[in-house]
Motif scaffolding. Structure first.
Motif, PDB file in Angstrom:
ATOM      1  N   ALA A 252      66.076  29.973  -3.544  1.00  0.00           N
ATOM      2  CA  ALA A 252      65.612  28.460  -2.993  1.00  0.00           C
ATOM      3  C   ALA A 252      66.602  27.429  -3.480  1.00  0.00           C
ATOM      4  CB  ALA A 252      64.304  28.403  -3.497  1.00  0.00           C
ATOM      5  N   PHE A 253      66.686  26.433  -3.118  1.00  0.00           N
ATOM      6  CA  PHE A 253      67.420  25.108  -3.413  1.00  0.00           C
ATOM      7  C   PHE A 253      66.668  24.149  -3.585  1.00  0.00           C
ATOM      8  CE2 PHE A 253      70.280  21.782  -2.872  1.00  0.00           C
ATOM      9  CZ  PHE A 253      71.460  21.958  -3.370  1.00  0.00           C
ATOM     10  N   LEU A 254      67.175  23.458  -4.898  1.00  0.00           N
ATOM     11  CA  LEU A 254      66.172  22.285  -5.437  1.00  0.00           C
ATOM     12  C   LEU A 254      67.037  21.042  -5.598  1.00  0.00           C
ATOM     13  CD1 LEU A 254      63.619  20.978  -6.536  1.00  0.00           C
ATOM     14  CD2 LEU A 254      64.321  21.985  -8.650  1.00  0.00           C
ATOM     15  N   LEU A 255      66.853  20.051  -4.792  1.00  0.00           N
ATOM     16  CA  LEU A 255      67.305  18.677  -4.912  1.00  0.00           C
ATOM     17  C   LEU A 255      66.543  17.710  -5.557  1.00  0.00           C
ATOM     18  CD1 LEU A 255      70.098  17.325  -3.798  1.00  0.00           C
ATOM     19  CD2 LEU A 255      68.423  16.271  -2.099  1.00  0.00           C
TER      20      LEU A 255
ATOM     21  N   PRO B  86      65.978  28.360   1.521  1.00  0.00           N
ATOM     22  CA  PRO B  86      64.802  27.639   1.670  1.00  0.00           C
ATOM     23  C   PRO B  86      64.904  26.486   0.649  1.00  0.00           C
ATOM     24  CG  PRO B  86      64.105  29.850   1.440  1.00  0.00           C
ATOM     25  CD  PRO B  86      65.343  29.850   1.280  1.00  0.00           C
ATOM     26  N   PHE B  87      64.360  25.039   1.177  1.00  0.00           N
ATOM     27  CA  PHE B  87      64.893  23.832   0.523  1.00  0.00           C
ATOM     28  C   PHE B  87      63.812  23.082   0.100  1.00  0.00           C
ATOM     29  CE2 PHE B  87      65.557  19.339   0.828  1.00  0.00           C
ATOM     30  CZ  PHE B  87      66.903  19.333   0.195  1.00  0.00           C
TER      31      PHE B  87
ATOM     32  N   ASP C 249      61.430  18.733   9.131  1.00  0.00           N
ATOM     33  CA  ASP C 249      60.467  20.076   8.728  1.00  0.00           C
ATOM     34  C   ASP C 249      60.990  21.284   8.288  1.00  0.00           C
ATOM     35  OD1 ASP C 249      61.186  20.937  11.099  1.00  0.00           O
ATOM     36  OD2 ASP C 249      59.479  21.139  12.001  1.00  0.00           O
ATOM     37  N   ALA C 250      62.338  21.330   7.966  1.00  0.00           N
ATOM     38  CA  ALA C 250      63.058  22.482   7.593  1.00  0.00           C
ATOM     39  C   ALA C 250      63.101  22.819   6.152  1.00  0.00           C
ATOM     40  CB  ALA C 250      64.441  22.509   8.130  1.00  0.00           C
ATOM     41  N   GLY C 251      62.540  21.888   5.394  1.00  0.00           N
ATOM     42  CA  GLY C 251      62.271  21.965   3.939  1.00  0.00           C
ATOM     43  C   GLY C 251      60.985  21.351   3.385  1.00  0.00           C
ATOM     44  N   LEU C 252      60.710  21.595   2.237  1.00  0.00           N
ATOM     45  CA  LEU C 252      59.402  20.967   1.546  1.00  0.00           C
ATOM     46  C   LEU C 252      59.981  19.711   0.843  1.00  0.00           C
ATOM     47  CD1 LEU C 252      57.638  24.156   0.380  1.00  0.00           C
ATOM     48  CD2 LEU C 252      57.406  22.844   2.551  1.00  0.00           C
ATOM     49  N   LEU C 253      59.445  18.620   1.111  1.00  0.00           N
ATOM     50  CA  LEU C 253      59.721  17.414   0.397  1.00  0.00           C
ATOM     51  C   LEU C 253      58.742  16.873  -0.271  1.00  0.00           C
ATOM     52  CD1 LEU C 253      61.655  15.398   3.392  1.00  0.00           C
ATOM     53  CD2 LEU C 253      62.569  17.016   1.583  1.00  0.00           C
TER      54      LEU C 253
ATOM     55  N   ALA D 181      55.755  23.209  -4.909  1.00  0.00           N
ATOM     56  CA  ALA D 181      56.462  23.538  -3.655  1.00  0.00           C
ATOM     57  C   ALA D 181      57.376  24.734  -3.774  1.00  0.00           C
ATOM     58  CB  ALA D 181      57.443  22.366  -3.333  1.00  0.00           C
ATOM     59  N   LEU D 182      58.156  24.715  -4.846  1.00  0.00           N
ATOM     60  CA  LEU D 182      58.815  25.948  -5.306  1.00  0.00           C
ATOM     61  C   LEU D 182      57.903  27.176  -5.341  1.00  0.00           C
ATOM     62  CD1 LEU D 182      61.520  24.763  -7.921  1.00  0.00           C
ATOM     63  CD2 LEU D 182      61.810  25.383  -5.437  1.00  0.00           C
ATOM     64  N   THR D 183      56.903  27.126  -6.122  1.00  0.00           N
ATOM     65  CA  THR D 183      55.855  28.321  -6.228  1.00  0.00           C
ATOM     66  C   THR D 183      55.349  28.557  -4.736  1.00  0.00           C
ATOM     67  OG1 THR D 183      54.862  27.260  -8.431  1.00  0.00           O
ATOM     68  CG2 THR D 183      53.430  28.698  -7.310  1.00  0.00           C
TER      69      THR D 183
END
Length: 351
Positions: free
Chosen positions: A252-255, A275-276, A290-294, A306-308
């Motif tokens: 996964a990627f986290l910003l 996955p973002f 909607d291509a990531g969880l914000l 969200a990462l979980t």
């Protein structure tokens, strides 16, 4: 057309953007000269492009151009005197917000006001920057998308083998890997990432999660001290030239940034199908959709949740991979961005 590109700093996304679009403008038949600080290592981007690279001290030469395109508030402010009184028209691109407080923030906001009024056309890398420029008196302001330059996808091994090789090299074992890429600076809000990591530190019976952070910057000592003091599952990997391989190794990627326009690292993560999860700031929501969880900025609890979900739900992760690639396919590529800039240059020169 003779085009002068002006930058006061060439590190990071601005330098990569100009280095990516310049050869495309040359291929369209234009003559391009770049004015930037020669002391920066990123000036090598432009040496490889094969166009004249001149120091900022030579900026008066840009008066002979047909159009001047300055990137960032400082560059626009430096170029503004050249374009007054029968000088070439000025296009200014706003790539970043002013986040600093105190004296630095006051100076930054003053440069914003000057930049908005000095340019014949203001391009914003995100819609909030366009709105801000218009509110500060810009003559014309509109969105100017910045494409993610194509990354070299060369790998030492086939993708599955590359994943295993990179994970073994960095000692990931069976842990799930969350990747972050960016300068270790205040804007990126890495203390929030450490807060997120702390929530994954002690989870009996669950698979381990480790966070890899690629980048260097002034906040490294403070981050290292906290990671060591709290025993956080975070590795600061420094500057790396194998980020493509790291994406294959990650889950996964986290910003966690306080603000971003069209973050290149976010674009690259979605292009790759990683996955973002990121903060809903600046231009990130319109970029990611909607291509990531914000999550709200600074909300480590929401980011950890969200990462979980992403790491524990293969169907969700697959949906985000597919949606990320599809969204990336719809973005303008480097050639389309160059064509849009060419039209902008012709527009201001006609006026």
């Amino acid at each position: 057309m003779r085009i002068a590109q002006v930058l006061t700093a060439s590190e990071g996304g601005i330098g990569r953007h100009v280095a990516d679009v310049t050869p495309r403008l040359v291929d369209l038949g234009h003559r391009v000269a770049i004015y930037c600080p020669r002391r920066t290592a990123a000036a090598q981007h432009f040496d490889r492009v094969g166009v004249p690279v001149r120091p900022l001290a030579a900026l008066p030469l840009a008066r002979g151009a047909d159009v001047v395109h300055a990137h960032g508030y400082k560059a626009i402010s430096l170029a503004a005197p050249l374009t007054r009184t029968l000088g070439p028209p000025l296009v200014g691109t706003w790539h970043n917000a002013v986040l600093a407080a105190g004296r630095a923030g006051q100076v930054g906001r003053a440069l914003q006001r000057l930049s908005a009024r000095a340019a014949d056309l203001t391009l914003g890398a995100s819609s909030d920057l366009v709105d801000l420029a218009a509110g500060l008196g810009a003559r014309r302001a509109r969105l100017g998308p910045v494409s993610a330059p194509a990354t070299l996808a060369w790998l030492a091994y086939p993708p599955d083998e590359q994943r295993e090789h990179t994970r073994a090299e960095l000692g990931a074992g069976s842990a799930r890997v969350v990747l972050s890429v960016g300068r270790l600076a205040a804007q990126k809000n890495y203390p929030m990432l450490l807060d997120v990591a702390a929530r994954f530190r002690d989870r009996p019976g669950e698979a381990a999660v480790v966070f890899w952070v690629v980048g260097e910057g002034p906040e490294r000592p403070a981050l290292e001290a906290r990671i060591a003091a709290e025993g956080l599952p975070v590795r600061l990997l420094g500057a790396r030239d194998d980020v493509v391989a790291l994406r294959y190794a990650a889950d996964a990627f986290l910003l966690t940034s306080h603000w971003e326009a069209r973050a290149l690292v976010a674009q690259e993560a979605l292009q790759h199908g990683l996955p973002f999860v990121g903060t809903a700031v600046g231009g990130v929501p319109e970029l990611v959709g909607d291509a990531g969880l914000l999550v709200p900025p600074g909300d480590a609890e929401a980011a950890a949740a969200a990462l979980t979900r992403v790491l524990g739900d293969p169907a969700l992760a697959d949906r985000l991979r597919t949606a990320g690639r599809a969204r990336a396919d719809a973005w303008p590529d480097g050639d389309a961005v160059a064509l849009a800039l060419e039209l902008a240059y012709r527009e201001v020169t006609r006026r």
